[in-house]
Structure formats: C-alpha cells, structure tokens
Enzyme design. Structure first.
Site, mmCIF file in Angstrom:
data_model
loop_
_atom_site.group_PDB
_atom_site.id
_atom_site.type_symbol
_atom_site.label_atom_id
_atom_site.label_comp_id
_atom_site.label_asym_id
_atom_site.label_seq_id
_atom_site.Cartn_x
_atom_site.Cartn_y
_atom_site.Cartn_z
ATOM 1 N N ASP A 146 0.835 -1.193 0.000
ATOM 2 C CA ASP A 146 0.000 0.000 0.000
ATOM 3 C C ASP A 146 0.874 1.248 0.000
ATOM 4 O O ASP A 146 2.000 1.235 0.499
ATOM 5 C CB ASP A 146 -0.904 0.028 1.244
ATOM 6 N N ARG A 147 0.326 2.313 -0.530
ATOM 7 C CA ARG A 147 1.081 3.573 -0.664
ATOM 8 C C ARG A 147 1.672 4.042 0.660
ATOM 9 O O ARG A 147 2.818 4.499 0.724
ATOM 10 C CB ARG A 147 0.159 4.652 -1.236
#
Length: 318
Positions: A146-147
């Site tokens: 995830d970012r």
C-alpha cells in the site's frame, strides 16, 4: 505480433509467446496498459471487449502460448508519461536499495510513494526505477505494498525471476513479517486471527475491506514485541496477502493500527500525533525468500524508519 508498447487508441491483436504464458489475463492487461485503472480492465473483460481466440473469457483465465488476444482501446485519454525523476527522489531510491543482483532488486519503499502509477498518480516506484536504471531491459514488481506502507518491496529483473518469486508468494514459501504499532495490549504473547475478508466500494468509489463470511480466507499472526503503555509494538506474520489484511484484522480485534485513517481509531490516532506519529505505522520489515535462480535461503530486512523509531522512543519516555 509480440507485446511491446500498446497502441492505446487502436484495437490490438497480440499473440502470446511461451515467456508470457501462465499469467492471468487481467494481470497481463494491467502490465500491458500501465496506468489504466483496474476497473476499466475488468469492465472490458466483462463486456467481451477483450477476447481470447475470438471468445469471451473471465478475468481469472490464464493465457497460453499461441493465444491471440484482442485488446480494445482502454485509455480514455493519454496521460503524459513522466520522463524525469527528481534528483531528491533518485538519491532516496538509490539509497533505499537493500539488495540487488542480476536477477532481482529489493527496495526499502518509502511511505507515501505508490508502487506504480494510477489514475491520480503519475509516478510510482516501478516507473521511477525504470527511468533511474534505463540500462535494465526488464524490471517488474513481484508484489505490491500500500502507498502508506513502507518496507521490503521485491522487483524482478527477468521473466524467469518474476515467475519464480511470484510462485513462492502463491505457495506461501515467502515468510512475510511486518512491524506495526497497535492500540492497547494484546491479551497474550501471540494472537492468531483467521477471518475472511471481503472487498467492496463505498459511494465515493473508495475501496474498503471488511470481515465477512462471504469473503476470502485470510490468516494473520500478531506477536507482541514491546508494551508501550497506550500501545504495543507488534510483529506481524502474514499467511495470506489480502488487501488491507493487517489493518482490517487489527481493527476487528479492537487493536487498531496507529495512524490508520481508514480503519483506525480516531482518538488513538490523535493521541499518537502528540508523540510525533505523522503516518501509518505499518512497515514491511522482513522477507524470507529463496533466491529465484540458485535457491539459496535469504533473509531480507528493511530497518524501521527513523521517524517511527522516534515515536517508539517518545512513548518509552512518556
């Protein structure tokens, strides 16, 4: 014809070669048409715009050598392809390479940087590294983070390495360990959570995941590392790799991940800000893998970022 750069505004007919076979059709299209939203890819498959050997297929279909794939125009408008990486990002990414040889590259991904470009993101890790290392003929993500999650990210430098590492992921041969800060204290040293997870989207289009009996099986082991009065530093072992798995399982248990603005506890997050936490406290700490070419056992480790270490120090001193 071989799959090179897509001619996005024309229908393409692509014949699959041996090196490309075995991939799911959706993953093949996502790689071919970088930056096109997944929803557009899936819609094209569902409506029959994408066809294999003139027939309809499901997104789970695995392409085979000799298949002829009809690929429709998938881009609504051509995005400007980045041709430059800032000096600061270049130096950061080069500094954050944990391991590199002829078969793979392992990066300690910074929080806040997406792994690939998307509809709202022009430049991700993979695009940046391809620009920074133009001498590499092949560079692909083995998996995703995830970012807002930092830590170990695997990239393959050859098709052979990519398939080997992805197979290790699928067959649970890779030991994936994370470090996180959880609200409160676990009642025991280890807590195993096996709860199915279901993805859905809310009215805003934002993707959310919840524990649901109709979801996919997911298994997470939380291991207490250090009690810090209001929180607990916790090691996490992932047995499956579902979207937002750690965050949703943690929230379901009542021990929310610190700094999680999607599934977390608002008051807990607000309190942690006074201790210096300005991001999601989730870090892909260790990967235990077998080298994709020689089979040697490897332990890859990304040290906890200094800013997260400082939060722990601040909590210890409270």
């Amino acid at each position: 014809m071989a799959a090179n750069k897509p001619q996005s505004q024309k229908v393409q007919f692509i014949e699959i070669n041996t090196a490309q076979s075995g991939q799911r059709i959706d993953n093949f299209l996502l790689t071919l048409e970088k930056g096109v939203p997944k929803s557009r890819i899936y819609r094209a498959i569902r409506k029959g715009e994408v066809r294999v050997n003139k027939g309809r297929i499901k997104q789970t279909y695995k392409i085979q050598a000799g298949d002829v794939i009809r690929v429709p125009p998938l881009r609504v408008a051509e995005r400007e392809t980045p041709t430059h990486v800032s000096e600061s990002l270049t130096q950061q990414l080069l500094h954050d390479i944990i391991f590199e040889d002829d078969s793979m590259l392992v990066l300690n991904k910074p929080s806040g940087l997406a792994v690939h470009a998307g509809s709202q993101i022009q430049l991700g890790v993979i695009e940046a590294l391809r620009l920074i290392k133009p001498e590499l003929p092949f560079l692909e993500l083995v998996h995703r983070l995830d970012r807002d999650t930092s830590g170990c990210l695997l990239l393959a430098k050859s098709r052979e390495s990519l398939l080997n590492l992805q197979q290790q992921m699928i067959s649970d041969q890779i030991d994936k360990r994370y470090l996180t800060l959880l609200k409160g204290q676990l009642s025991q040293k280890e807590q195993l959570i096996e709860q199915p997870l279901q993805k859905n989207s809310v009215s805003s289009g934002e993707r959310m995941v919840r524990v649901d009996a109709d979801g996919k099986w997911a298994k997470t082991l939380f291991i207490r590392q250090q009690n810090l009065s209001i929180a607990q530093l916790t090691e996490v072992k992932l047995y499956t790799g579902r979207t937002h798995q750690i965050r949703v399982h943690a929230a379901w248990s009542g021990h929310h991940v610190a700094g999680d603005d999607k599934y977390g506890d608002r008051d807990f997050n607000k309190l942690l800000k006074t201790f210096g936490l300005k991001r999601l406290f989730l870090h892909a700490w260790r990967l235990g893998i077998q080298h994709p070419l020689n089979g040697e056992a490897m332990q890859l480790e990304a040290p906890l970022p200094e800013k997260l270490e400082q939060v722990i120090t601040n909590l210890e001193q409270a």
